[in-house]
Design a protein around this motif. Structure first.
Motif, mmCIF file in Angstrom:
data_model
loop_
_atom_site.group_PDB
_atom_site.id
_atom_site.type_symbol
_atom_site.label_atom_id
_atom_site.label_comp_id
_atom_site.label_asym_id
_atom_site.label_seq_id
_atom_site.Cartn_x
_atom_site.Cartn_y
_atom_site.Cartn_z
ATOM 1 N N ASP A 1 -4.594 0.193 5.058
ATOM 2 C CA ASP A 1 -5.347 0.560 6.264
ATOM 3 C C ASP A 1 -5.810 2.010 6.193
ATOM 4 O O ASP A 1 -6.954 2.325 6.528
ATOM 5 C CB ASP A 1 -4.504 0.352 7.520
ATOM 6 C CG ASP A 1 -4.321 -1.109 7.882
ATOM 7 O OD1 ASP A 1 -5.027 -1.974 7.311
ATOM 8 O OD2 ASP A 1 -3.445 -1.394 8.733
ATOM 9 N N THR B 1 5.995 -4.917 2.569
ATOM 10 C CA THR B 1 4.753 -5.479 3.092
ATOM 11 C C THR B 1 4.140 -4.558 4.141
ATOM 12 O O THR B 1 2.926 -4.305 4.130
ATOM 13 C CB THR B 1 5.005 -6.879 3.697
ATOM 14 O OG1 THR B 1 5.558 -7.709 2.681
ATOM 15 C CG2 THR B 1 3.730 -7.495 4.239
ATOM 16 N N THR B 2 4.962 -4.048 5.027
ATOM 17 C CA THR B 2 4.471 -3.134 6.061
ATOM 18 C C THR B 2 3.898 -1.872 5.434
ATOM 19 O O THR B 2 2.820 -1.408 5.824
ATOM 20 C CB THR B 2 5.609 -2.769 7.042
ATOM 21 O OG1 THR B 2 6.086 -3.966 7.653
ATOM 22 C CG2 THR B 2 5.144 -1.792 8.104
ATOM 23 N N THR C 1 0.543 -2.594 3.798
ATOM 24 C CA THR C 1 -0.486 -2.774 4.822
ATOM 25 C C THR C 1 -0.919 -1.428 5.396
ATOM 26 O O THR C 1 -2.120 -1.167 5.556
ATOM 27 C CB THR C 1 0.031 -3.696 5.949
ATOM 28 O OG1 THR C 1 0.368 -4.962 5.378
ATOM 29 C CG2 THR C 1 -1.004 -3.878 7.046
#
Length: 125
Positions: A113, A105-106, A109
């Motif tokens: 970004d 998930t990190t 993300t």
């Protein structure tokens, strides 16, 4: 010319910092095909570093097909030449992040970004 900032005390080698700043400027369309880069000696003098350090960054950019150089004309941003970009570094980079404990998930993300920052010119978080 795009503004380049370096951190001589950072963990990333100075030549890599110069390279990365120019790559980012090209990716964000701040440097366009045909734009001239500052001469090696001028960049070296500006940062108080060895010209060979700047030359190493320019050589890497040339190898990647991002700039072209000619005697007396200096270095210029090259027009994109590859139909398919070289993404070979992406796999090992992601593997390193996972091996260092990053969760999916990190990573997703962070990638999202970065892509928004590059394509939409949004400030990076």
């Amino acid at each position: 010319m795009v503004t380049i900032t370096i951190n001589p005390d950072g963990t990333t080698p100075v030549f890599q910092q110069i390279h990365d700043a120019i790559v980012l400027a090209i990716a964000k369309d701040e440097l366009k095909p045909g734009d001239t880069l500052d001469p090696v000696r001028r960049v070296a003098a500006e940062f108080g570093i060895n010209p060979a350090t700047v030359q190493k960054a320019y050589d890497l950019l040339r190898t990647e097909g991002l700039i072209e150089s000619a005697q007396r004309l200096g270095s210029r941003v090259a027009a994109p030449r590859r139909a398919t970009p070289d993404l070979s570094a992406l796999g090992p980079m992601l593997a390193l992040a996972v091996a260092q404990g990053a969760d999916e998930t990190t990573l997703r993300t962070l990638i999202d970004d970065h892509l928004r920052h590059l394509y939409n010119k949004e400030p990076q978080k």
